[in-house]
Design an enzyme around this catalytic site. Structure first.
Site, PDB file in Angstrom:
ATOM      1  N   TYR A 119       9.438  43.248  14.852  1.00 21.13           N
ATOM      2  CA  TYR A 119       8.810  43.718  13.995  1.00 21.13           C
ATOM      3  C   TYR A 119       7.326  44.027  14.301  1.00 21.13           C
ATOM      4  O   TYR A 119       6.732  43.089  15.280  1.00 21.13           O
ATOM      5  CB  TYR A 119       8.605  42.751  12.587  1.00 21.13           C
ATOM      6  CG  TYR A 119       9.746  42.683  11.864  1.00 21.13           C
ATOM      7  CD1 TYR A 119      10.039  43.639  10.965  1.00 21.13           C
ATOM      8  CD2 TYR A 119      10.641  41.592  12.075  1.00 21.13           C
ATOM      9  CE1 TYR A 119      11.318  43.616  10.200  1.00 21.13           C
ATOM     10  CE2 TYR A 119      11.626  41.248  11.044  1.00 21.13           C
ATOM     11  CZ  TYR A 119      11.926  42.423  10.208  1.00 21.13           C
ATOM     12  OH  TYR A 119      13.058  42.377   9.444  1.00 21.13           O
ATOM     13  N   LYS A 154       9.739   8.455   5.865  1.00 22.01           N
ATOM     14  CA  LYS A 154       9.358   9.579   4.979  1.00 22.01           C
ATOM     15  C   LYS A 154      10.012  10.774   5.395  1.00 22.01           C
ATOM     16  O   LYS A 154      10.149  11.186   6.564  1.00 22.01           O
ATOM     17  CB  LYS A 154       7.972   9.590   4.551  1.00 22.01           C
ATOM     18  CG  LYS A 154       7.124  10.053   5.525  1.00 22.01           C
ATOM     19  CD  LYS A 154       5.699   9.477   5.251  1.00 22.01           C
ATOM     20  CE  LYS A 154       4.757  10.066   6.347  1.00 22.01           C
ATOM     21  NZ  LYS A 154       3.373   9.711   6.027  1.00 22.01           N
TER      22      LYS A 154
HETATM   23  C1  LIG Z   1       2.975   9.234   7.322  1.00 25.94           C
HETATM   24  C2  LIG Z   1       2.044   8.067   7.389  1.00 25.94           C
HETATM   25  C3  LIG Z   1       2.189   6.980   8.678  1.00 25.94           C
HETATM   26  C4  LIG Z   1       2.800   7.597   9.929  1.00 25.94           C
HETATM   27  O1  LIG Z   1       1.982   8.189  10.580  1.00 25.94           O
HETATM   28  P1  LIG Z   1       2.331   8.754  12.178  1.00 25.94           P
HETATM   29  O2  LIG Z   1       0.984   9.530  12.594  1.00 25.94           O
HETATM   30  O3  LIG Z   1       3.437   9.745  12.013  1.00 25.94           O
HETATM   31  O4  LIG Z   1       2.554   7.599  13.024  1.00 25.94           O
HETATM   32  C5  LIG Z   1       1.570   5.955   8.470  1.00 25.94           C
HETATM   33  N1  LIG Z   1       0.940   5.542   7.305  1.00 25.94           N
HETATM   34  C6  LIG Z   1       0.719   6.280   6.247  1.00 25.94           C
HETATM   35  C7  LIG Z   1      -0.019   6.103   4.988  1.00 25.94           C
HETATM   36  C8  LIG Z   1       1.198   7.591   6.277  1.00 25.94           C
HETATM   37  O5  LIG Z   1       1.414   8.412   5.253  1.00 25.94           O
END
Ligand SMILES: *Cc1c(COP(=O)(O)O)cnc(C)c1O
Length: 353
Positions: free
Chosen positions: A256, A37
């Protein structure tokens, strides 16, 4: 199109494959859905999917990501964590043979109302304590039975997500596991529980599918261990260019808000990357590497530049500066910015890939 962004991102696909192998070593008895994702946490979803040939499946947050994968020829199982929100989206789930996660009973209403001949698999997501998506434990039985009675649904798997797996000894991990096993033990259903943190800590060795994300990209999923401790290799390198070297006098201000005042006469480097490129604005004294030498950010992060302390550093304008990668761990930079590696990787990688 000319790409004139200063920040240069490189992705080491061999390191990605090494990290995938580590997942297999930590979870030898489970199938692996690789979590890609958010553009594979900024690493480029399609190139990551392509290079992880040994994955048993993919997981994304949204329907559109899954459709992009299918349209690019990926035919392995694809789980979609956010499921569907309308009959139209459900239709696409079926058409593209995707596996949605169901976390609300109205999604089951949509499934029941849907007229469909080709079959799909689904996940029923249980809220065992994460408090985000998932049906409550006392509704599992009725939801599961309803899904079993829908004739075009093949497999109904059960999944959950940990809230505190980054601290393996946290007491809620065991209570979430107990809750899940109590329910999943009632059915002959596929199971999926572990994210990266849970995989590397073996929180639940027996399950059908694990769901690694961050560990594939070579950052640590645990609060008290580094990626190197876990034999993970960094995948993304983020570099920019040193565009100015200023010899400042004791007492001169940098950037800044005058938040850095030179404590002595010193060389100050300016690097052409800033929060406009996804470098975290709140990074405080974060490390960078110039020609293999570590030095530190000084002053505030600007939109398209940062300042670095070049005392004792051999360098000339035009040299590349590593913001994170092989020499500087993204976890270390994230800690200096009060955040987690996930956010840094997603923000920078989204721009170029
Ligand atoms: C993003 C996600 C993962 C992966 O998690 P990591 O900590 O990056 O390994 C697994 N399961 C779900 C439901 C997620 O949303």
């Amino acid at each position: 199109m000319v790409n004139n962004r200063a920040a240069k991102i490189t992705v080491d696909l061999a390191a990605l494959q090494h990290n995938f192998q580590q997942v297999k070593n930590y979870a030898p008895d489970s199938r692996v859905m690789v979590v890609i994702k958010a553009n594979a946490y900024g690493h480029g979803m399609l190139q990551v999917a392509k290079s992880l040939e040994l994955a048993d499946g993919f997981a994304v947050a949204q329907l559109s990501e899954a459709i992009t994968l299918r349209n690019n020829g990926f035919d392995k199982p694809i789980s979609v964590f956010q499921g569907f929100a309308s009959d139209e989206q459900l239709q696409l789930m079926v058409q593209y043979d995707l596996r949605p996660a169901i976390s609300q009973s109205w999604q089951i209403d949509l499934l029941e109302a849907h007229k469909q001949r080709s079959s799909i698999d689904v996940w029923l997501k249980i809220n065992t304590g994460m408090g985000r998506l998932g049906i409550s434990p006392d509704e599992v039985d009725s939801c599961y039975q309803r899904l079993q009675n829908i004739n075009y649904i093949n497999q109904t798997g059960l999944m959950m997500h940990f809230a505190n797996a980054d601290e393996p000894v946290h007491s809620t991990n065991q209570s979430q596991i107990d809750q899940f096993l109590k329910l999943s033990g009632l059915y002959k259903a596929q199971t999926s529980v572990s994210n990266s943190a849970a995989i590397v800590s073996h929180l639940l060795p027996q399950q059908d599918w694990v769901r690694p994300g961050i560990m594939l990209y070579g950052a640590s999923p645990l609060l008290n261990k580094t990626a190197a401790d876990l034999q993970l290799k960094p995948v993304m390198s983020l570099q920019a260019e040193l565009i100015a070297i200023n010899d400042y006098k004791k007492g001169q201000a940098v950037g800044y808000g005058d938040s850095w005042i030179c404590p002595e006469d010193m060389p100050v480097g300016i690097v052409n990357i800033g929060y406009g490129d996804g470098y975290p604005r709140h990074a405080n004294a974060a490390p960078v590497a110039v020609n293999g030498q570590r030095c530190q950010l000084i002053g505030r992060v600007s939109m398209d530049s940062i300042a670095i302390d070049l005392r004792g550093i051999q360098t000339v304008c035009g040299d590349l500066v590593e913001c994170w990668g092989k020499q500087i761990s993204v976890d270390e930079v994230a800690a200096c910015a009060g955040t987690i590696s996930y956010e840094l990787l997603c923000h920078t990688g989204g721009f170029q890939l």
